[in-house]
Every structure is written in structure tokens, then in C-alpha cells.
Enzyme design. Structure first.
Site, PDB file in Angstrom:
ATOM      1  N   ASP A 119       0.853  -1.178   0.000  1.00 46.78           N
ATOM      2  CA  ASP A 119       0.000   0.000   0.000  1.00 46.78           C
ATOM      3  C   ASP A 119       0.901   1.244   0.000  1.00 46.78           C
ATOM      4  O   ASP A 119       1.843   1.319  -0.784  1.00 46.78           O
ATOM      5  CB  ASP A 119      -0.958  -0.068   1.202  1.00 46.78           C
ATOM      6  CG  ASP A 119      -2.073   0.958   1.180  1.00 46.78           C
ATOM      7  OD1 ASP A 119      -3.140   0.668   0.620  1.00 46.78           O
ATOM      8  OD2 ASP A 119      -1.879   2.061   1.725  1.00 46.78           O
ATOM      9  N   ASP A 246      -7.173  -8.623  -4.243  1.00 47.79           N
ATOM     10  CA  ASP A 246      -7.044  -7.199  -3.924  1.00 47.79           C
ATOM     11  C   ASP A 246      -7.456  -6.372  -5.135  1.00 47.79           C
ATOM     12  O   ASP A 246      -6.656  -6.146  -6.040  1.00 47.79           O
ATOM     13  CB  ASP A 246      -5.612  -6.850  -3.514  1.00 47.79           C
ATOM     14  CG  ASP A 246      -5.479  -5.376  -3.137  1.00 47.79           C
ATOM     15  OD1 ASP A 246      -6.520  -4.730  -2.909  1.00 47.79           O
ATOM     16  OD2 ASP A 246      -4.348  -4.868  -3.070  1.00 47.79           O
ATOM     17  N   HIS A 276      -6.339  -7.282   0.451  1.00 49.33           N
ATOM     18  CA  HIS A 276      -5.409  -6.154   0.351  1.00 49.33           C
ATOM     19  C   HIS A 276      -4.355  -6.218   1.439  1.00 49.33           C
ATOM     20  O   HIS A 276      -3.164  -6.025   1.172  1.00 49.33           O
ATOM     21  CB  HIS A 276      -6.198  -4.844   0.429  1.00 49.33           C
ATOM     22  CG  HIS A 276      -5.347  -3.624   0.311  1.00 49.33           C
ATOM     23  ND1 HIS A 276      -4.602  -3.332  -0.821  1.00 49.33           N
ATOM     24  CD2 HIS A 276      -5.110  -2.605   1.193  1.00 49.33           C
ATOM     25  CE1 HIS A 276      -3.944  -2.184  -0.634  1.00 49.33           C
ATOM     26  NE2 HIS A 276      -4.243  -1.729   0.562  1.00 49.33           N
TER      27      HIS A 276
END
Length: 301
Positions: A119, A246, A276
Site C-alpha cells: 500500500d 485485492d 489487500h
């Protein structure tokens, strides 16, 4: 800037996270991190994203430390035990890159480094790799990317951005749970809420989605394009370790594999059944993937 500091008692009795916090000054703010493994082990820097903190890597850390690696998991400014600038406008992509650079290089003096970024940990970490390539030996990109604003973001991400920026009250644990395939226990959910005693502490959480470039003239677009130019020449080992569930970053997996020369010829794993936040859904597996990758690609010299 005015910064808030989460009281220590908010972090009591964290499940599966025994590491004592360590701190460094980065531009007048206190950044927190945890570390494990032998001091002379090959260093691995674990960078989390929105809206988590180093707690996310607790399963990964154990595997890496047991493999003889020196593992460091940082809390981004605004998250975890790190100081939290009180205004959304205090946060910028460039500032977050500089804060993490100051920790990794000025405070800790890390070299021969393996970056693991997921991320925002990848958005920040890949900028560091591109801007300071001599500091890094290899990269693991996990459910991440480096947007420049030249391509549209997926609708699911745009909806996420809208929720985070406009919700009257944020539930960080709910956001984390929505990015997991497994059901998180109450104590784990509480650990994700711990850094934010009330809404005044959450400016970083609110700000981060708006800092992702979505237009070609975004403030971070030029620097991210420059980073891509550098990454397109990166020939050190570059592992792409994404999960298969994801929708936010999935489209970046083939882009990273094909654009970075160091990814060629590697067996890039796909972690099955993970969302995710693959560190929650498949943390031990991700840790083993990282340890095996480092073992198979020793740094020169």
C-alpha cells in the site's frame, strides 16, 4: 506544525506484538519503529500503508527474525506510535518520503537494504529506492504501486477515498477489516484503533488517499514519473508478491513485473486467498517468501 502523540497506555496488551517501541527524530517529529533479529543480519525495512501501522507486520517479523534477518518495521508519521500532525494539510507525499528517508538513512544508517512495501509503504518505499538506489539491495513489492496520475484509479479506490475523506466518524478497524479475507479478532481490531483515541488524531488517515496522484499535474506526479524512469533501469532483484484478492492494487502486479528489469526471470508468487492486507491473511507465508527471496539473491560483496 502542531502534532499529537498517542498515550502509551493505548498500546497495552497488543496481541502477538511484544516488541518495545524505539524512536527517532525526523524533522522535529518523533517516528516510532520496532526491530527484531540479529544486529548483524541483512536489514529488511517493512513499510505499512493506510490506515495501519507496524502491528500489521507482526506475523512477518517473526519469520524474518527467525531466518536471521535484521527486521525493522516503521510507523509512518500520523500512524501507530509516531507523532500525528494535527492538520490534513500537514501531510504531503514529499513530506512522507522525507520523513521515512530521515529514519532509514539519517537515524538508522541502513545500507544493503531490502525494502518490503505494501500500500502506501510501496508508494513511499519505491520513491526511496528510486532516489537512493545505492542504499538498497533488493525490493519486495506487495499489493502496491506508484501512481503518477496519468492513468485512472480503479472505482473501488475512488469510493474508498470518498469514504475516508467524508465520513463523519472514521472506524480504522472497519477499514482494515474490509481489506482482509479473514475475520479479525476483537483484540486485533482494537490494536488498529489504538493509535487514534479520537477524531483529532486521524488527520493522517483522512489525508493519505488525497495524496495519491490522480491527475497528471498532481503535486507528486513529476517526482513519481522520475522514480519510474529510475525503476525502469533497476536491475537488482525485484520481487512482486501480490495476493489474488485485492481489487485496489491488482492491476499494478503485471506493470511492476514488466517494467522493472530486476523482476525478469524471478518466480513471482501469488498469495492465494488473501486480500489487500495480505500480512493479516497470509503473514507467515509472506514472511517465508521474503526470507527465501533474500536467501536466493545475496547482495554483492
Amino acid at each position: 506544525m502542531r502534532a499529537l502523540r498517542t498515550p502509551d497506555d493505548r498500546f497495552a496488551d497488543l496481541p502477538g506484538f511484544p516488541w518495545a517501541p524505539r524512536y527517532a527524530d525526523v524533522g522535529g517529529l518523533r517516528m516510532a519503529y520496532v526491530a527484531d533479529g540479529p544486529a548483524d543480519g541483512a536489514p529488511v525495512l517493512l513499510l505499512h500503508g493506510e490506515p495501519t501501522w507496524s502491528f500489521l507486520y507482526r506475523k512477518v517479523m517473526r519469520v524474518l527474525a527467525d531466518a536471521g534477518l535484521r527486521v525493522i518495521a516503521a510507523d509512518m508519521i500520523g500512524f501507530g506510535r509516531s507523532d500525528k500532525p494535527a492538520e490534513m494539510s500537514d501531510h504531503s507525499f514529499a513530506r512522507h518520503v522525507e520523513w521515512m528517508r530521515a529514519l532509514a538513512f539519517d537515524a538508522l544508517g541502513l545500507t544493503g537494504l531490502t525494502l518490503v512495501g505494501q500500500d502506501w509503504g510501496g508508494l513511499i518505499g519505491l520513491r526511496l529506492v528510486a532516489e537512493h538506489p545505492d542504499r538498497f539491495a533488493r525490493v519486495v513489492a506487495a499489493n502496491t504501486g506508484l501512481p503518477t496520475g496519468d492513468q485512472p484509479m480503479p472505482d473501488v479506490w475512488l469510493r474508498f477515498r470518498e469514504v475516508v475523506q467524508t465520513a463523519p466518524a472514521l472506524s480504522v478497524s472497519r477499514l482494515v477489516q474490509s481489506g482482509c479475507q479473514t475475520t479479525l479478532p476483537p483484540a486485533v481490531l482494537a490494536a488498529y484503533d489504538a493509535p487514534f483515541p479520537d477524531e483529532s488524531f486521524a488527520a493522517g488517515v483522512r489525508a493519505m488517499p488525497g495524496l495519491v496522484p490522480t491527475t497528471p499535474d498532481d503535486p507528486a506526479s513529476a517526482a513519481n514519473r522520475a522514480a519510474w524512469r529510475q525503476l525502469s533501469t533497476w536491475d537488482k532483484p525485484f520481487l512482486v508478491a501480490f495476493s489474488d484478492r485485492d481489487p485496489i492494487t491488482g492491476a499494478m502486479e503485471p506493470v511492476l513485473r514488466e517494467a522493472v528489469p530486476g523482476a525478469a526471470g524471478l518466480d513471482h508468487p501469488v498469495l492465494k486467498g488473501a486480500g489487500h492486507f495480505l500480512q493479516e491473511d497470509a503473514g507467515e507465508q509472506l514472511g517465508q517468501v521474503i526470507a527465501d527471496f533474500i536467501r536466493a539473491s545475496p547482495a554483492p560483496g
